[in-house]
Scaffold this motif. Sequence first.
Motif, PDB file in Angstrom:
ATOM      1  N   LEU A  78       0.833  -1.206   0.000  1.00 54.40           N
ATOM      2  CA  LEU A  78       0.000   0.000   0.000  1.00 54.40           C
ATOM      3  C   LEU A  78       0.869   1.259   0.000  1.00 54.40           C
ATOM      4  O   LEU A  78       0.565   2.236  -0.697  1.00 54.40           O
ATOM      5  CB  LEU A  78      -0.939   0.000   1.211  1.00 54.40           C
ATOM      6  CG  LEU A  78      -2.083  -0.998   1.170  1.00 54.40           C
ATOM      7  CD1 LEU A  78      -2.795  -1.056   2.518  1.00 54.40           C
ATOM      8  CD2 LEU A  78      -3.063  -0.654   0.054  1.00 54.40           C
ATOM      9  N   ALA A  79       1.956   1.239   0.768  1.00 54.23           N
ATOM     10  CA  ALA A  79       2.853   2.397   0.824  1.00 54.23           C
ATOM     11  C   ALA A  79       3.532   2.625  -0.520  1.00 54.23           C
ATOM     12  O   ALA A  79       3.698   3.781  -0.956  1.00 54.23           O
ATOM     13  CB  ALA A  79       3.899   2.199   1.922  1.00 54.23           C
ATOM     14  N   GLN A  80       3.920   1.547  -1.208  1.00 57.59           N
ATOM     15  CA  GLN A  80       4.517   1.683  -2.536  1.00 57.59           C
ATOM     16  C   GLN A  80       3.554   2.363  -3.512  1.00 57.59           C
ATOM     17  O   GLN A  80       3.984   3.087  -4.404  1.00 57.59           O
ATOM     18  CB  GLN A  80       4.910   0.305  -3.093  1.00 57.59           C
ATOM     19  CG  GLN A  80       6.166  -0.258  -2.510  1.00 57.59           C
ATOM     20  CD  GLN A  80       6.483  -1.613  -3.129  1.00 57.59           C
ATOM     21  OE1 GLN A  80       5.639  -2.487  -3.229  1.00 57.59           O
ATOM     22  NE2 GLN A  80       7.728  -1.772  -3.550  1.00 57.59           N
ATOM     23  N   GLU A  81       2.269   2.116  -3.329  1.00 62.54           N
ATOM     24  CA  GLU A  81       1.247   2.694  -4.200  1.00 62.54           C
ATOM     25  C   GLU A  81       0.777   4.063  -3.710  1.00 62.54           C
ATOM     26  O   GLU A  81      -0.104   4.661  -4.318  1.00 62.54           O
ATOM     27  CB  GLU A  81       0.052   1.732  -4.281  1.00 62.54           C
ATOM     28  CG  GLU A  81       0.399   0.392  -4.891  1.00 62.54           C
ATOM     29  CD  GLU A  81      -0.707  -0.637  -4.710  1.00 62.54           C
ATOM     30  OE1 GLU A  81      -1.782  -0.306  -4.168  1.00 62.54           O
ATOM     31  OE2 GLU A  81      -0.490  -1.801  -5.107  1.00 62.54           O
ATOM     32  N   GLY A  82       1.359   4.552  -2.600  1.00 58.69           N
ATOM     33  CA  GLY A  82       0.963   5.840  -2.049  1.00 58.69           C
ATOM     34  C   GLY A  82      -0.423   5.833  -1.428  1.00 58.69           C
ATOM     35  O   GLY A  82      -1.087   6.870  -1.374  1.00 58.69           O
ATOM     36  N   LYS A  83      -0.848   4.683  -0.942  1.00 58.00           N
ATOM     37  CA  LYS A  83      -2.207   4.535  -0.406  1.00 58.00           C
ATOM     38  C   LYS A  83      -2.260   4.459   1.121  1.00 58.00           C
ATOM     39  O   LYS A  83      -3.175   3.858   1.674  1.00 58.00           O
ATOM     40  CB  LYS A  83      -2.867   3.289  -1.000  1.00 58.00           C
ATOM     41  CG  LYS A  83      -3.093   3.381  -2.490  1.00 58.00           C
ATOM     42  CD  LYS A  83      -3.766   2.135  -3.016  1.00 58.00           C
ATOM     43  CE  LYS A  83      -4.013   2.239  -4.508  1.00 58.00           C
ATOM     44  NZ  LYS A  83      -4.622   1.019  -5.047  1.00 58.00           N
ATOM     45  N   VAL A  84      -1.278   5.059   1.795  1.00 52.51           N
ATOM     46  CA  VAL A  84      -1.314   5.135   3.256  1.00 52.51           C
ATOM     47  C   VAL A  84      -1.440   6.598   3.657  1.00 52.51           C
ATOM     48  O   VAL A  84      -0.915   7.482   2.975  1.00 52.51           O
ATOM     49  CB  VAL A  84      -0.082   4.470   3.911  1.00 52.51           C
ATOM     50  CG1 VAL A  84      -0.098   2.964   3.722  1.00 52.51           C
ATOM     51  CG2 VAL A  84       1.210   5.036   3.370  1.00 52.51           C
ATOM     52  N   ASP A  85      -2.153   6.851   4.743  1.00 46.56           N
ATOM     53  CA  ASP A  85      -2.429   8.223   5.152  1.00 46.56           C
ATOM     54  C   ASP A  85      -1.398   8.818   6.113  1.00 46.56           C
ATOM     55  O   ASP A  85      -1.262  10.028   6.192  1.00 46.56           O
ATOM     56  CB  ASP A  85      -3.800   8.307   5.830  1.00 46.56           C
ATOM     57  CG  ASP A  85      -4.933   7.994   4.870  1.00 46.56           C
ATOM     58  OD1 ASP A  85      -4.784   8.265   3.660  1.00 46.56           O
ATOM     59  OD2 ASP A  85      -5.960   7.475   5.332  1.00 46.56           O
ATOM     60  N   HIS A  86      -0.677   7.990   6.857  1.00 45.25           N
ATOM     61  CA  HIS A  86       0.119   8.491   7.966  1.00 45.25           C
ATOM     62  C   HIS A  86       1.620   8.572   7.706  1.00 45.25           C
ATOM     63  O   HIS A  86       2.361   9.061   8.560  1.00 45.25           O
ATOM     64  CB  HIS A  86      -0.151   7.660   9.209  1.00 45.25           C
ATOM     65  CG  HIS A  86      -1.604   7.666   9.585  1.00 45.25           C
ATOM     66  ND1 HIS A  86      -2.229   8.775  10.087  1.00 45.25           N
ATOM     67  CD2 HIS A  86      -2.565   6.712   9.486  1.00 45.25           C
ATOM     68  CE1 HIS A  86      -3.506   8.508  10.307  1.00 45.25           C
ATOM     69  NE2 HIS A  86      -3.734   7.256   9.942  1.00 45.25           N
ATOM     70  N   PHE A  87       2.084   8.097   6.584  1.00 45.90           N
ATOM     71  CA  PHE A  87       3.498   8.226   6.249  1.00 45.90           C
ATOM     72  C   PHE A  87       3.696   8.087   4.751  1.00 45.90           C
ATOM     73  O   PHE A  87       2.806   7.656   4.033  1.00 45.90           O
ATOM     74  CB  PHE A  87       4.360   7.199   7.002  1.00 45.90           C
ATOM     75  CG  PHE A  87       4.086   5.759   6.632  1.00 45.90           C
ATOM     76  CD1 PHE A  87       4.820   5.148   5.632  1.00 45.90           C
ATOM     77  CD2 PHE A  87       3.114   5.017   7.296  1.00 45.90           C
ATOM     78  CE1 PHE A  87       4.579   3.824   5.281  1.00 45.90           C
ATOM     79  CE2 PHE A  87       2.881   3.697   6.965  1.00 45.90           C
ATOM     80  CZ  PHE A  87       3.610   3.101   5.960  1.00 45.90           C
ATOM     81  N   GLU A  88       4.881   8.465   4.316  1.00 45.56           N
ATOM     82  CA  GLU A  88       5.272   8.350   2.916  1.00 45.56           C
ATOM     83  C   GLU A  88       6.461   7.399   2.838  1.00 45.56           C
ATOM     84  O   GLU A  88       7.382   7.490   3.641  1.00 45.56           O
ATOM     85  CB  GLU A  88       5.707   9.736   2.424  1.00 45.56           C
ATOM     86  CG  GLU A  88       5.263  10.070   1.034  1.00 45.56           C
ATOM     87  CD  GLU A  88       5.637  11.501   0.691  1.00 45.56           C
ATOM     88  OE1 GLU A  88       6.756  11.692   0.167  1.00 45.56           O
ATOM     89  OE2 GLU A  88       4.819  12.385   0.973  1.00 45.56           O
TER      90      GLU A  88
END
Length: 84
Positions: A22-32
């Motif tokens: 999800l983070a690789q796809e930019g789909k997390v709200d709390h971190f990059e």
Amino acid sequence: MSVQALRELPSVRARCEKVYKLAQEGKVDHFELDESRYEAIIEVCAKAINVCSDVSIHTRRETDLQKDYGTNYASVSSSSHDEA
């Protein structure tokens, strides 16, 4: 699924894999996710593991730690999806 099952290494790794994707796809709200910072993250994690290994009171029995990691904490994979 029980709390104990959620705490076991395969379960933790499976959830880490989901968050990572999800983070690789930019789909997390709390971190990059910044994969260029992996070396720094690995260093911090390795230091934390070494500090925890020096503490005389563990939340888990020593045999459980050795089952998961052995005694060579530096050999712990930097990626939750390398081992299952």
